[in-house]
Design a protein around this motif. Structure first.
Motif, PDB file in Angstrom:
ATOM      1  N   GLY A   1       9.274  11.961  96.307  1.00  0.00           N
ATOM      2  CA  GLY A   1       9.171  10.645  96.920  1.00  0.00           C
ATOM      3  C   GLY A   1       9.593   9.576  95.938  1.00  0.00           C
ATOM      4  O   GLY A   1       9.120   9.554  94.805  1.00  0.00           O
ATOM      5  N   VAL A   2      10.500   8.712  96.374  1.00  0.00           N
ATOM      6  CA  VAL A   2      11.011   7.649  95.510  1.00  0.00           C
ATOM      7  C   VAL A   2      10.880   6.314  96.222  1.00  0.00           C
ATOM      8  O   VAL A   2      11.228   6.194  97.402  1.00  0.00           O
ATOM      9  N   ALA A   3      10.349   5.314  95.518  1.00  0.00           N
ATOM     10  CA  ALA A   3      10.307   3.937  96.024  1.00  0.00           C
ATOM     11  C   ALA A   3      11.490   3.197  95.417  1.00  0.00           C
ATOM     12  O   ALA A   3      11.708   3.250  94.204  1.00  0.00           O
ATOM     13  N   PHE A   4      12.269   2.516  96.257  1.00  0.00           N
ATOM     14  CA  PHE A   4      13.449   1.791  95.796  1.00  0.00           C
ATOM     15  C   PHE A   4      13.093   0.386  95.344  1.00  0.00           C
ATOM     16  O   PHE A   4      12.189  -0.245  95.896  1.00  0.00           O
ATOM     17  N   SER A   5      13.849  -0.105  94.354  1.00  0.00           N
ATOM     18  CA  SER A   5      13.749  -1.518  93.993  1.00  0.00           C
ATOM     19  C   SER A   5      14.555  -2.310  95.016  1.00  0.00           C
ATOM     20  O   SER A   5      15.221  -1.734  95.882  1.00  0.00           O
ATOM     21  N   GLU A   6      14.515  -3.610  94.929  1.00  0.00           N
ATOM     22  CA  GLU A   6      15.233  -4.435  95.899  1.00  0.00           C
ATOM     23  C   GLU A   6      16.704  -4.599  95.562  1.00  0.00           C
ATOM     24  O   GLU A   6      17.462  -5.137  96.355  1.00  0.00           O
ATOM     25  N   GLU A   7      17.113  -4.154  94.390  1.00  0.00           N
ATOM     26  CA  GLU A   7      18.515  -4.284  93.992  1.00  0.00           C
ATOM     27  C   GLU A   7      19.304  -3.071  94.455  1.00  0.00           C
ATOM     28  O   GLU A   7      18.855  -1.944  94.318  1.00  0.00           O
ATOM     29  N   TYR A   8      20.480  -3.326  94.999  1.00  0.00           N
ATOM     30  CA  TYR A   8      21.345  -2.240  95.419  1.00  0.00           C
ATOM     31  C   TYR A   8      22.792  -2.718  95.412  1.00  0.00           C
ATOM     32  O   TYR A   8      23.066  -3.913  95.352  1.00  0.00           O
TER      33      TYR A   8
END
Length: 133
Positions: A92-99
């Motif tokens: 399980g990975v939580a993403f940061s808001e940067e993409y």
């Protein structure tokens, strides 16, 4: 177990590359596929275990479901995240808001340019740079 997700998850099996991401290096760890994904994170099918809290970088390949489609017509989403769990269901990975979103044709062009540059540096020769657009 109560589902505490705030964002809707979509069942999508997207090919992805997962990198160890920190200030010192960006090292490829493994290839995998997502089980489900949302704007806030993803569950990745893998038997690999990574420590909770570890920063990771994701490259996701986005394509239409057409097998005859050229790979260069797709897209790649590049984002950072953090491992939030690892169990039998996957990682399980939580993403940061940067993409960053780019066309795969642009990514292929970048790889070709870097490959050309490295060959040129190795041989000391000046070969013509060919860029496919």
């Amino acid at each position: 177990m109560e589902d505490r997700r705030q964002m809707r998850r979509f069942t999508l099996q997207l090919p992805c590359l997962i990198y160890d991401w920190n200030d010192v290096r960006d090292e490829l760890l493994f290839e995998a596929r997502t089980v489900n994904i949302s704007t806030g994170g993803a569950l990745v099918k893998t038997d690999r275990r990574l420590p909770v809290g570890m920063p990771v970088h994701f490259s996701l390949l986005i394509r239409r479901n057409r097998s005859d489609e050229e790979i260069s017509t797709g897209g790649c989403v590049s984002l950072n995240g953090q491992v939030v769990r690892g169990d039998d269901a996957g990682l399980g990975v939580a993403f940061s808001e940067e993409y960053r979103i780019m066309r795969t044709s642009h990514l292929i062009g970048q790889c070709n340019a870097v490959s050309h540059w490295l060959r040129q540096t190795k041989t000391g020769e000046k070969a013509p740079l060919l860029i496919n657009r």
